[in-house]
Design an enzyme around this catalytic site. Structure first.
Site, short mmCIF file in Angstrom:
data_model
loop_
_atom_site.label_atom_id
_atom_site.label_comp_id
_atom_site.label_asym_id
_atom_site.label_seq_id
_atom_site.Cartn_x
_atom_site.Cartn_y
_atom_site.Cartn_z
N ASP A 51 -80.95 -88.16 -81.23
CA ASP A 51 -79.54 -88.55 -81.14
C ASP A 51 -79.31 -89.85 -81.91
OD1 ASP A 51 -76.86 -88.18 -79.41
OD2 ASP A 51 -77.34 -90.32 -79.55
N TYR A 56 -75.30 -96.57 -85.84
CA TYR A 56 -76.67 -97.10 -85.65
C TYR A 56 -77.34 -97.46 -86.98
CZ TYR A 56 -75.94 -94.58 -81.20
OH TYR A 56 -75.43 -94.07 -80.03
N LYS A 81 -72.78 -89.04 -85.07
CA LYS A 81 -71.44 -89.27 -84.53
C LYS A 81 -70.50 -89.93 -85.56
CE LYS A 81 -73.85 -90.28 -80.22
NZ LYS A 81 -75.04 -91.04 -80.57
N HIS A 114 -67.46 -90.30 -81.65
CA HIS A 114 -68.19 -91.30 -80.87
C HIS A 114 -67.38 -91.78 -79.66
CE1 HIS A 114 -71.72 -94.26 -81.60
NE2 HIS A 114 -71.43 -94.24 -80.33
P1 NDP Z 1 -81.72 -96.29 -72.40
O1 NDP Z 1 -81.14 -96.23 -71.04
O2 NDP Z 1 -82.32 -95.08 -73.01
O3 NDP Z 1 -82.77 -97.50 -72.38
C1 NDP Z 1 -83.43 -97.94 -73.51
C2 NDP Z 1 -84.17 -99.23 -73.15
O4 NDP Z 1 -85.19 -98.96 -72.19
C3 NDP Z 1 -84.84 -99.86 -74.33
O5 NDP Z 1 -84.75 -101.26 -74.17
C4 NDP Z 1 -86.29 -99.40 -74.21
O6 NDP Z 1 -87.12 -100.38 -74.81
C5 NDP Z 1 -86.47 -99.33 -72.71
N1 NDP Z 1 -87.40 -98.26 -72.30
C6 NDP Z 1 -87.48 -97.00 -72.78
N2 NDP Z 1 -88.40 -96.29 -72.14
C7 NDP Z 1 -88.95 -97.10 -71.21
C8 NDP Z 1 -89.98 -96.93 -70.25
N3 NDP Z 1 -90.61 -95.76 -70.10
N4 NDP Z 1 -90.31 -97.99 -69.46
C9 NDP Z 1 -89.65 -99.17 -69.60
N5 NDP Z 1 -88.68 -99.39 -70.50
C10 NDP Z 1 -88.32 -98.36 -71.31
O7 NDP Z 1 -80.57 -96.92 -73.34
P2 NDP Z 1 -79.73 -96.53 -74.61
O8 NDP Z 1 -78.46 -97.27 -74.47
O9 NDP Z 1 -80.50 -96.69 -75.84
O10 NDP Z 1 -79.35 -94.97 -74.41
C11 NDP Z 1 -80.12 -93.91 -74.92
C12 NDP Z 1 -79.45 -93.27 -76.12
O11 NDP Z 1 -78.15 -92.79 -75.80
C13 NDP Z 1 -79.17 -94.24 -77.29
O12 NDP Z 1 -80.35 -94.60 -77.97
C14 NDP Z 1 -78.16 -93.47 -78.07
O13 NDP Z 1 -78.79 -92.45 -78.81
C15 NDP Z 1 -77.31 -92.88 -76.95
N6 NDP Z 1 -76.12 -93.73 -76.62
C16 NDP Z 1 -74.87 -93.26 -76.91
C17 NDP Z 1 -73.76 -94.03 -76.67
C18 NDP Z 1 -72.41 -93.50 -76.99
O14 NDP Z 1 -71.42 -94.27 -76.94
N7 NDP Z 1 -72.27 -92.22 -77.29
C19 NDP Z 1 -73.85 -95.40 -76.11
C20 NDP Z 1 -75.22 -95.79 -75.79
C21 NDP Z 1 -76.29 -94.96 -76.03
P3 NDP Z 1 -88.19 -100.02 -75.99
O15 NDP Z 1 -87.46 -99.37 -77.09
O16 NDP Z 1 -88.73 -101.38 -76.31
O17 NDP Z 1 -89.21 -99.14 -75.32
#
Ligand code: NDP
Length: 280
Positions: A51, A56, A81, A114
């Site tokens: 995604d 991004y 998006k 988006h």
């Molecule tokens: P998430 O809830 O997926 O959390 C991501 C965070 O958690 C990062 O800091 C990551 O750090 C950390 N993390 C990941 N896995 C673990 C684990 N197993 N243990 C501990 N920490 C962990 O947040 P997002 O906001 O990124 O949401 C996911 C996806 O949703 C986005 O990447 C995007 O593709 C989508 N999205 C869409 C939006 C929209 O408006 N349509 C808005 C926001 C997100 P690290 O990378 O250092 O592991």
């Protein structure tokens, strides 16, 4: 009895396509090697869905990661998006084509608006044209509230396949979810890990102890899956990418699903355009 969910489970969209139930999110994955590597690792560990978004700035890297994975294109599912600055018919046509050019993977599986904005209807009509032209296979929306969905449906007669919105036990958006499920719109939850904010919540930690070897992050992903959502956790670290898809060998009990269901606190970790059109 319904079939148990697996990492390869797909969810049917109303237009005949199928979306893999779990995908890798790449928001805030750095442009360049970090995103390419995350995509390669994800595919190596069994993900078949990524995604991204024009916002991004890593579409090109997602495309490179996909090509380097060696997995055939038709076995992978890529979402991108249309950002709000590209709303309006002509802008959206150009933005969708530009995204595909950057991805360079033949077609986009799912193109999402988006967020709702000031020209939602013409943006949506252009997205339908992009589908007709083969730029994308399916079109959907993100961050749409019920009134956005009904207005779009009334104005265009074209039902989105997906509504992607923030979902976690701490932000359950129950009314929107119910509306989508009742109207054949697949619900996709973003920020399933609350961007990491709630991973040390004592209640989550306590529940996780009942599932040996499973972390609070895995619990949250499992909650999303058992709620019936498509989920897209983000990580740029191989061990976490691997752990985040290792959630198909256990099941949260009804009692624990109920406890998680009580954690609602309207925790918005990024933005919430579902309540009104978002105007920058
Ligand atoms: P998430 O809830 O997926 O959390 C991501 C965070 O958690 C990062 O800091 C990551 O750090 C950390 N993390 C990941 N896995 C673990 C684990 N197993 N243990 C501990 N920490 C962990 O947040 P997002 O906001 O990124 O949401 C996911 C996806 O949703 C986005 O990447 C995007 O593709 C989508 N999205 C869409 C939006 C929209 O408006 N349509 C808005 C926001 C997100 P690290 O990378 O250092 O592991």
């Amino acid at each position: 009895m319904s079939k148990p969910i697996e990492s390869t489970t797909t969810v049917p969209l109303h237009d005949g396509a199928k979306i893999p139930i779990i995908g890798l999110g790449v928001y805030q994955a750095d442009v360049g090697e970090e995103t390419q590597q995350a995509v390669r690792w994800a595919i190596k560990h069994g993900y078949r869905h990524v995604d991204t978004a024009a916002l991004y700035r890593n579409e090109e890297d997602v495309g490179k990661g996909i090509k380097a994975s060696g997995v055939p294109r038709d076995q992978l599912f890529v979402t991108t998006k249309i950002w709000n600055s590209a709303h309006g018919y002509d802008n959206t046509l150009a933005a969708g084509r530009e995204s595909l050019k950057k991805l360079d993977i033949g077609y986009i599986d799912l193109l999402l608006m988006h967020a709702p904005g000031s020209s939602t209807v013409s943006t949506w009509q252009a997205m339908a044209k992009l589908k007709e032209d083969g730029v994308c296979k399916s079109i959907g929306v993100s961050n749409f509230g019920i009134h956005h969905l009904t207005e779009l449906q009334k104005a265009t007669g074209i039902l989105p396949t997906v509504n992607q919105l923030e979902l976690s036990p701490y932000l359950q958006n129950r009314e929107i979810v119910q509306y989508c499920h009742a109207n054949g719109i697949v619900v996709e939850g973003y920020s399933p890990l609350t961007k990491g904010r709630k991973l040390n919540d004592p209640l989550l930690v306590e529940i996780a102890k009942r599932y040996p070897g499973k972390s609070t992050a895995q619990l949250l992903i499992r909650w999303s899956l058992q709620q019936g959502y498509v989920t897209i956790p983000k990580s740029s670290k191989e061990e976490r990418i691997k752990a985040n898809i290792d959630v198909f060998d256990f099941e949260l009990s009804q009692e624990d699903m109920d406890r998680l269901g009580q954690l609602e606190e309207h925790l918005v970790t990024g933005w919430d355009p579902t309540t009104s059109p978002w105007n920058p």
